[in-house]
Motif scaffolding. Sequence first.
Motif, PDB file in Angstrom:
ATOM      1  N   GLU A 252       0.816  -1.211   0.000  1.00  0.00           N
ATOM      2  CA  GLU A 252       0.000   0.000   0.000  1.00  0.00           C
ATOM      3  C   GLU A 252       0.852   1.264   0.000  1.00  0.00           C
ATOM      4  OE1 GLU A 252      -2.984   0.085   3.006  1.00  0.00           O
ATOM      5  OE2 GLU A 252      -3.804  -1.888   2.478  1.00  0.00           O
ATOM      6  N   TYR A 253       2.055   1.162   0.563  1.00  0.00           N
ATOM      7  CA  TYR A 253       2.912   2.344   0.662  1.00  0.00           C
ATOM      8  C   TYR A 253       4.209   2.144  -0.126  1.00  0.00           C
ATOM      9  CZ  TYR A 253      -0.307   3.830   4.280  1.00  0.00           C
ATOM     10  OH  TYR A 253      -1.438   4.209   4.963  1.00  0.00           O
ATOM     11  N   SER A 254       4.096   1.510  -1.268  1.00  0.00           N
ATOM     12  CA  SER A 254       5.291   1.223  -2.075  1.00  0.00           C
ATOM     13  C   SER A 254       5.972   2.504  -2.550  1.00  0.00           C
ATOM     14  CB  SER A 254       4.909   0.352  -3.277  1.00  0.00           C
ATOM     15  OG  SER A 254       3.939   1.014  -4.077  1.00  0.00           O
ATOM     16  N   SER A 291       6.074  11.945  -0.047  1.00  0.00           N
ATOM     17  CA  SER A 291       6.797  10.673   0.075  1.00  0.00           C
ATOM     18  C   SER A 291       6.844  10.147   1.504  1.00  0.00           C
ATOM     19  CB  SER A 291       8.228  10.834  -0.451  1.00  0.00           C
ATOM     20  OG  SER A 291       8.962  11.715   0.382  1.00  0.00           O
ATOM     21  N   ALA A 292       6.290  10.897   2.481  1.00  0.00           N
ATOM     22  CA  ALA A 292       6.351  10.464   3.886  1.00  0.00           C
ATOM     23  C   ALA A 292       4.951  10.440   4.486  1.00  0.00           C
ATOM     24  CB  ALA A 292       7.251  11.401   4.688  1.00  0.00           C
ATOM     25  N   THR A 293       4.614   9.333   5.135  1.00  0.00           N
ATOM     26  CA  THR A 293       3.318   9.188   5.800  1.00  0.00           C
ATOM     27  C   THR A 293       3.539   8.744   7.236  1.00  0.00           C
ATOM     28  OG1 THR A 293       2.159   8.607   3.751  1.00  0.00           O
ATOM     29  CG2 THR A 293       1.113   7.948   5.819  1.00  0.00           C
ATOM     30  N   LEU A 294       2.890   9.423   8.151  1.00  0.00           N
ATOM     31  CA  LEU A 294       2.947   9.052   9.563  1.00  0.00           C
ATOM     32  C   LEU A 294       1.690   8.280   9.940  1.00  0.00           C
ATOM     33  CD1 LEU A 294       3.899   9.129  12.525  1.00  0.00           C
ATOM     34  CD2 LEU A 294       2.950  11.450  12.686  1.00  0.00           C
ATOM     35  N   ALA A 352       7.768  -2.512   8.662  1.00  0.00           N
ATOM     36  CA  ALA A 352       7.528  -1.799   7.409  1.00  0.00           C
ATOM     37  C   ALA A 352       7.826  -0.308   7.518  1.00  0.00           C
ATOM     38  CB  ALA A 352       6.074  -1.995   6.972  1.00  0.00           C
ATOM     39  N   SER A 353       8.101   0.174   8.718  1.00  0.00           N
ATOM     40  CA  SER A 353       8.270   1.611   8.947  1.00  0.00           C
ATOM     41  C   SER A 353       9.750   1.988   8.991  1.00  0.00           C
ATOM     42  CB  SER A 353       7.590   2.015  10.256  1.00  0.00           C
ATOM     43  OG  SER A 353       6.203   1.708  10.219  1.00  0.00           O
ATOM     44  N   GLN A 354      10.107   3.029   8.265  1.00  0.00           N
ATOM     45  CA  GLN A 354      11.503   3.478   8.225  1.00  0.00           C
ATOM     46  C   GLN A 354      11.898   4.270   9.475  1.00  0.00           C
ATOM     47  OE1 GLN A 354       9.515   3.712   5.364  1.00  0.00           O
ATOM     48  NE2 GLN A 354      10.539   1.875   4.603  1.00  0.00           N
ATOM     49  N   VAL A 355      10.900   4.838  10.143  1.00  0.00           N
ATOM     50  CA  VAL A 355      11.168   5.661  11.321  1.00  0.00           C
ATOM     51  C   VAL A 355      10.102   5.393  12.367  1.00  0.00           C
ATOM     52  CG1 VAL A 355      11.413   8.023  12.217  1.00  0.00           C
ATOM     53  CG2 VAL A 355      12.210   7.479   9.899  1.00  0.00           C
ATOM     54  N   ALA A 356      10.512   5.291  13.632  1.00  0.00           N
ATOM     55  CA  ALA A 356       9.569   5.244  14.758  1.00  0.00           C
ATOM     56  C   ALA A 356       9.728   6.526  15.560  1.00  0.00           C
ATOM     57  CB  ALA A 356       9.835   4.036  15.645  1.00  0.00           C
TER      58      ALA A 356
END
Length: 467
Positions: A252-254, A291-294, A352-356
């Motif tokens: 979904e977030y490719s 390009s970034a989704t929280l 799947a998350s690049q940042v926490a």
Amino acid sequence: MSRLVVVSNRIADPRKTAAGGLAVALAEVLNGTGGLWFGWSGKIVDATEGDDVHFMQAGPVKLATVDLSQVDHDDFYLGYSNGVLWPVFHYRLDLADFDAGYIAGYRRVNQLFARKLMPLLQPDDVIWVHDYHLIPLAAELRALGCQQRIGFFLHIPLPPPLIVAAIPGHDWLIRALFAYDLVGFQSQADLAHFAGYVESEAHAQPLGDGRWRAFGRTVHAGAFPIGIDVEEFTQLTQAPEAMEMYERMKREYSRRRLLVGVDRLDYSKGLPQRMRAFREFLQKNPDLRSSATLIQIASPSREDVEAYSDLLHELESLCGSINGNFGELDWMPVRYIHRTVARARLPGLFRASQVALVTPLRDGMNLVAKEYLTAQDEEDPGVLVLSRFAGAAEQLREALLVNPYDTEGTAAAILLALQMPLEERRLRHQAMMKTIRQYDVHWWCDSFLNALQEAQAEEKGTSWLRL
């Protein structure tokens, strides 16, 4: 081996790992000693129904619970525990309800617990009491003649002496800790606050080696940062539910890079400050907007309390404003989820998350930080942005440590996290995982109980009758 008796406000079946971190931590030693776990049943009953102890067998472990009346629950749990101690211990004096007279109910329920637990004890039991709900329990047990070794662990922060001193009756509360043989805290900072208080306010004599003497007793105190079960969470990450979540998020977030936050909806978690920092990041980096989704999960918590309903409305307003101002037809910057997400699915979301973003204003430990790191692909790990005011920051120095009150500084850390080179991400992740594995939940349990076994209370008098 002595039998372990665990006392906490709520209990859980230690055979069920989904019951939570405390159950996971204690399962091995409880099962090994045929232990007893004592606490509130979770039921509120009419005051005329009595206060009998209810028993249930969970394998070799006996679970013992008592019910509470509505008045006791409101005064003890909602009133003093969560209306006074929780906000003060999280540095929020402005939210504490000092004038409502809840302290009598807090003492009354601790006395009830002591009366009901005392007949269940065996002479060589080791008793481990958990968290702020039950600070005076050992004093009440001592007043009934309990001579067994008793330890206490505070899962939430302990604030500096002057903040503690704002609590009416604070001297009684901290004096009660001297009825324990060992008092444990999450961090060295909390331990330093305890030392500062007992020396300045209680005029305790420091004896060295983590010992203080006051009120005719010597108490041992130390920092025992709680960890996670790394093996259990790794297995959870590889389980079908987590893998399905991971694959779905990647599909979904490719075209996006995911940031994630997972918290209870609580004013200590810094959620509005986090949203403002993310908004600042979007404002200053227009080239990265689409390009970034929280993904922010905020599990419901005490929504009948005014402070929590105000927080809910503020957070919803901020998320709506950010999406309205920055969103596109094919992209929303924030996905806000106000419900509990199954624990089995979270490792997939973490991976799947690049940042926490783990940015509480104050936290005893915060295990989400450790779970996020454990779920990562070691070859291509994500980046942890961590509040310096979380207990975990003492251990996880390789995270990007931020001041959550500093909107611009946190926004800059988000940018740095998204742009961090692979080699640096690997080095930081390896260093933090080494710490997480070394100081896991089993280390926490073993180190505390070993220290409790070694702790020697020099006097076991009856001065607690007039506490």
